[in-house]
Scaffold this motif. Structure first.
Motif, short mmCIF file in Angstrom:
data_model
loop_
_atom_site.label_atom_id
_atom_site.label_comp_id
_atom_site.label_asym_id
_atom_site.label_seq_id
_atom_site.Cartn_x
_atom_site.Cartn_y
_atom_site.Cartn_z
N LYS A 126 35.85 -27.08 -9.16
CA LYS A 126 35.23 -27.36 -10.46
C LYS A 126 35.78 -28.70 -10.96
N PRO A 127 35.03 -29.44 -11.78
CA PRO A 127 33.62 -29.22 -12.11
C PRO A 127 32.74 -29.96 -11.11
N LEU A 128 31.50 -29.54 -11.03
CA LEU A 128 30.57 -30.25 -10.15
C LEU A 128 30.42 -31.69 -10.61
N ASP A 129 30.41 -31.88 -11.91
CA ASP A 129 30.33 -33.22 -12.48
C ASP A 129 30.58 -33.11 -13.98
N LEU A 130 30.88 -34.22 -14.62
CA LEU A 130 31.07 -34.17 -16.08
C LEU A 130 29.75 -34.30 -16.83
N MET A 181 36.31 -29.64 -21.59
CA MET A 181 35.67 -29.74 -20.29
C MET A 181 36.66 -29.66 -19.14
N ASP A 182 37.90 -29.98 -19.43
CA ASP A 182 38.90 -30.07 -18.37
C ASP A 182 39.75 -28.80 -18.27
N MET A 183 40.13 -28.29 -19.42
CA MET A 183 41.08 -27.17 -19.46
C MET A 183 40.41 -25.87 -19.91
N THR A 184 39.74 -25.93 -21.06
CA THR A 184 39.13 -24.73 -21.62
C THR A 184 37.98 -24.24 -20.76
N ILE A 185 37.42 -25.11 -19.93
CA ILE A 185 36.29 -24.70 -19.10
C ILE A 185 36.66 -23.49 -18.24
N HIS A 186 37.92 -23.44 -17.79
CA HIS A 186 38.40 -22.26 -17.06
C HIS A 186 38.31 -21.01 -17.95
N ASP A 187 38.65 -21.18 -19.21
CA ASP A 187 38.64 -20.03 -20.12
C ASP A 187 37.21 -19.61 -20.46
N PHE A 188 36.32 -20.58 -20.55
CA PHE A 188 34.91 -20.22 -20.79
C PHE A 188 34.39 -19.40 -19.62
N ASP A 189 34.74 -19.83 -18.42
CA ASP A 189 34.31 -19.05 -17.26
C ASP A 189 34.95 -17.66 -17.28
N VAL A 232 30.86 -16.82 -7.39
CA VAL A 232 30.80 -17.79 -8.49
C VAL A 232 29.72 -18.79 -8.13
N SER A 233 28.65 -18.80 -8.91
CA SER A 233 27.47 -19.57 -8.54
C SER A 233 27.40 -20.90 -9.27
N GLY A 234 26.42 -21.69 -8.88
CA GLY A 234 26.16 -22.93 -9.60
C GLY A 234 25.86 -22.68 -11.07
N LYS A 235 25.20 -21.57 -11.34
CA LYS A 235 24.91 -21.25 -12.73
C LYS A 235 26.20 -21.05 -13.53
N ASP A 236 27.18 -20.44 -12.87
CA ASP A 236 28.46 -20.27 -13.55
C ASP A 236 29.06 -21.62 -13.94
N GLY A 237 28.85 -22.59 -13.05
CA GLY A 237 29.36 -23.94 -13.35
C GLY A 237 28.66 -24.53 -14.55
N ILE A 238 27.37 -24.37 -14.58
CA ILE A 238 26.59 -25.00 -15.64
C ILE A 238 26.83 -24.31 -17.00
N MET A 239 26.97 -23.00 -16.97
CA MET A 239 27.15 -22.29 -18.24
C MET A 239 28.48 -22.65 -18.90
N SER A 240 29.54 -22.72 -18.11
CA SER A 240 30.84 -23.05 -18.68
C SER A 240 30.84 -24.46 -19.26
N MET A 241 30.15 -25.36 -18.55
CA MET A 241 30.02 -26.72 -19.08
C MET A 241 29.30 -26.73 -20.42
N ALA A 242 28.23 -25.96 -20.49
CA ALA A 242 27.44 -25.94 -21.73
C ALA A 242 28.26 -25.40 -22.89
N ILE A 243 29.07 -24.38 -22.61
CA ILE A 243 29.92 -23.84 -23.69
C ILE A 243 30.93 -24.91 -24.12
N GLY A 244 31.46 -25.63 -23.15
CA GLY A 244 32.41 -26.70 -23.46
C GLY A 244 31.78 -27.77 -24.34
#
Lengths: 337, 337, 337, 337
Positions: free
Chosen positions: C96-100, C172-180, C305-317
């Motif tokens: 993670k992350p796929l991109d910022l 995006m860097d730290m809390t993203i783990h917590d969002f996931d 853990v899918s690509g969607k999981d990546g995108i959702m955590s980013m969106a929450i961030g």
């Protein structure tokens, strides 16, 4: 229902606890008489509204209205008061020990039995919530067949040497609670004792002929083994723990602490110490104990801690003493004769 | 700096752990040779890139390039391989025990001493983070003068009776780790042993002449007292705890658990059990142990666990056995002669 | 069964962990190729016997024998390498992350979907034993319907400001783990976010436009509420805890500590701190994560853990960031568009 | 020294606790008068030897010998009795809340100030040993500058809906204790509130216009952030915990449990639940609170919980309510005007 009328002999440290509990928390009890040699004790009794406050034990023993006597006076009066009360047809709650002499204790029990009254010995720790829970788990079979019992019992500091000299020795004064606990938890009699002990805390205790640190191995009639470790001085407080291991599991209990905070700092995690004083640790146990006595009287049931419990713990203590002296395992039957 | 060249004798359950650690985690070590009677062990060694994989111990003993030998082969080869390696001028790490016979162990130590090589015995538990911390607290004086040591050591289940018969008995096979732990934590030799034991888990163990449950009381030369309790079967898992009590405080350590969750439901609070298997519990200890061996060789320092450590724990075990047989405390000096 | 052939792009801090796990612990996997721009990374790969060690990503992408690619290279290459691998028909595990950029992530997912390959995002904490246990309890219904989720996530120290500037910000860097983690534990999507945050640890972080301390309130689609608290600096170590409360109970998990000793001294009780470093804390999680990837490939199952999981955590961030800027709750749908 | 003469208005559930404490445990206090509308309350007062037992509040207010009044009567009498006592020149201890109307509370405080008497509000939790310890650690600077406060406050079960309807709502009835705790622990005023809440426990509570589950985010004037989570129903008991995190460390506190046993069985480890009832949990807090009141009167010191404390917690509660209604953060100054 008729109220239970009781009198109390001795309003000292522990007497005050029992008196306050009886006077304030048991609506089915009337404390009619309180006896104490000291004005402070009598004053305390008056503040609780006790009708008859006196320094004369006969006022209590000879009062036909009194159903039961609570004996909290000095140890050397326990046997005399208990026998007098029993002969007068009164039930007795007596603080431990009944006496330091096994022969005297046997005599007291004979008098009690002849009088047909009930006698409960104040082994208060049986009524501590933690230890009651451990016993409950054993009794319910959750632990399975008990194999190993471990009791940790360490005081925060040694008593004065003057007290040590008249105490009967550490095994009779301090470990006796643990011997009772061992029998209570395992639910079987102790068959044999092996003890190692030394004077490691205070040389004056050794000079007085006593020990202050000990490891006592117990063998039970049901095959279980137990070990008690004692010290007269734990710098971190009053350390009272029990663990029992059996075929189905293990149950143990920690101490009660001043509070349950945790502080996480750069240097580590810190927590509060165990309570330092037996009256803090066992304050609820004293209440529960008195409730058990009152309830057994009301319902006409057997006392939860009997005279036999008093005598067995003494015998184990004497066996432990002999084991240290003779450096060999000692059968409790050697002591009981 | 010259790399250390080692060979390993035995690539079984524990040999695999040591081999993987040496091959992968110590850049200063080359594992040149691995010996195993079984193809599975040899295949494992090949997968780690060991140059010389063989079923012939002589390929290892006779190789002048090999500085040290790791002996993880079956117990009955320990003495022979250790002596052969020592005579060939190689340092030795040998899994415990060196042998089940005290005389043989003495002979091995004499050969090692004459050869002037170093010998480390694999008492892996000394390298467990929890126990190292307890020892560190004792060594740093935080606990003060140690008075009471308590070791709980219970296996999740008994070994097969076939193994029991050749194991030397519970005290030599299982409790020997606890005897070493006792000496390690207290930092003093054991003077006297009193043990009570029984067969409470599996009657077949008793029929094989062994015990499965025990309480062992130790007296140390510095006056401290210790107690070890053992069971071959704790239904809740592998129970390995230590507590040491002294003039300045008490230190103890809990087990390692599967995880540290707590579940609070209407019926109570639940938590995860202790790890059930010694290889899970002590996986880091095996690494730390090998690191200690390698470091001592590199720095030319004394081994952290010596041949003497092996012999002393055996002697305590034999004393415990005699104590049970003769129902009396036995001095370790009686055994050592 | 045919072995799985993989290549790894990036043998840095985390790449080394994955590479060692894949090379040593998965007998069903061959690591054929390792790519790293630095000689140190390549040397590490060689020491593990990787056949093809290179600094050219094309050697990996263009190799038809390679089934899957592990992307552990710097963040700004994640999207490019993932798309290249996908287009070459290879499955991808990407840290993670796929991109910022949300748009870029969407593009990557589109490419992956079109290629018909599998993609797993490296949210390693889902594979930590403690958190897996909490999720398991929720999934099994032990907690009932989840009402309140609490995540504590505090770092032992802030990263360098140079890193902060390119990190995408704390959310995006730290809390993203917590969002996931929040989505993983509750099993429902986050609908709305309200965040308060400040720069309380290091003023330079504030000057770089970022925050270092935050409280984030989450509202889930299933009605549950959650709160995450973050700090970039906990002096006592890496603090990673989760608690979930529901109609049938509450489950929580503590940190992992250096050891589990307790020291009882005259001044209180002391215990060891939590592990201080994410690689110590999550070392097993990295292994479990890779095992999950390999197993999903072998069985042809969906990635845990899918690509969607990546995108959702980013969106929450991004919603959290907007919430701080605009001082109002922000719907995640506002971000996703 | 002259004894302090007090009267008590209301001998219900909490009044009994205060009365017993005052009558039995404070030798420097005389409880002269007890007022209760119910015979049960009056009977209880008589059993404690209260001289003047009545159902007429004027007997208390008009008695010039009474120095202080303890108001434990129903909430809708608090303001009236407090003002009457103040006007009669008596100090007042009043159970929370003074009133459900902010205007009325302001009026009461004005009357108290004009009368020049002292007023203490019964926020008993400040006097719980666990929370006092946390506050002490903050005050002593052990935690450093506080950054994050977390309060967990969950009831074992919801009150009857009839009570909910007159309670002022969850924030004013239940969370108000947590608002006071937040101010007490952090030692700074709350500036802004954001709350999310729902009716998740009992639909009837929702129909009555109230919520039963909430997450409340607080921003303090000193920059710290806080979060309170509430539920009206925790199946595992009364859950009352606090955690505060700052620049120098973190302090938290667990619940008090029925006992501290652990049972290790084949299925896991079990422990006792938290105490289920606020009077069990806070029994010592009630005593400490009354001691603080008596001591402040004796020494002429400021009350440890002032009228301002009552008003501020109310204002935060009203802000939380508004935040839920308007779905936005609300400044406390909006409420205070």
């Amino acid at each position: 229902m008729k109220k239970l009328t009781v009198g109390i002999a001795g309003v000292g440290r522990i007497g005050k606890i029992h008196l306050e509990n009886l006077a304030r928390k048991f609506s089915q009890v009337t404390v009619k008489t309180a006896v104490d040699a000291m004005e402070a004790g009598r004053e305390y009794a008056r503040s609780l509204g006790v009708e008859n406050v006196t320094d004369n034990i006969d006022d209590l023993i000879n009062d036909p209205e009194i159903d039961a006597v609570i004996v909290c006076s000095p140890t050397d009066t326990h046997a005399e008061y208990t026998m007098a009360a029993a002969r007068a047809g009164k039930h007795v709650f007596c603080e431990k020990p009944l006496d330091l002499s096994l022969d005297t204790v046997k005599e007291v029990l004979a008098v009690v039995e002849e009088a047909g009254v009930k006698l409960m010995i104040g082994f208060n720790r049986r009524f501590d919530g933690n230890f009651m829970k451990i016993r409950e788990l054993v009794e319910a079979g959750k632990v399975g067949e008990p194999h190993i019992l471990k009791i940790t019992s360490r005081d925060p500091g040694p008593p004065p040497v003057s007290y040590v000299k008249v105490s009967g020795g550490m095994f009779m004064d301090m470990t006796i609670h643990d011997f009772d606990m061992a029998r209570f938890i395992v639910g079987s009699e102790v068959k044999e004792v092996y003890a190692t002990a030394g004077c490691m805390v205070d040389p004056e205790i050794g000079e007085a002929g006593d020990v202050d640190t000990a490891l006592v191995t117990l063998t039970f009639e049901n095959g279980a083994m137990g070990v008690i470790d004692n010290s007269r001085k734990a710098v971190y407080g009053y350390d009272q723990r029990v663990e029992v291991f059996g075929t189905e599991g293990m149950a143990n209990t920690d101490n009660n602490h001043y509070d349950n905070h945790r502080f996480y700092g750069a240097g580590g995690i810190n927590a509060a110490l165990p309570l330092n004083f037996f009256m803090d640790r066992y304050i609820d146990a004293y209440y529960n104990e008195m409730e058990a006595f009152v309830t057994a009287l009301e319902k006409g049931e057997d006392m939860p801690v009997s005279g036999k419990d008093g005598i067995m713990s003494m015998a184990i203590g004497l066996a432990a003493k002999k084991s240290v002296e003779e450096k060999r395992p000692v059968a409790v039957s050697e002591i009981l004769g």
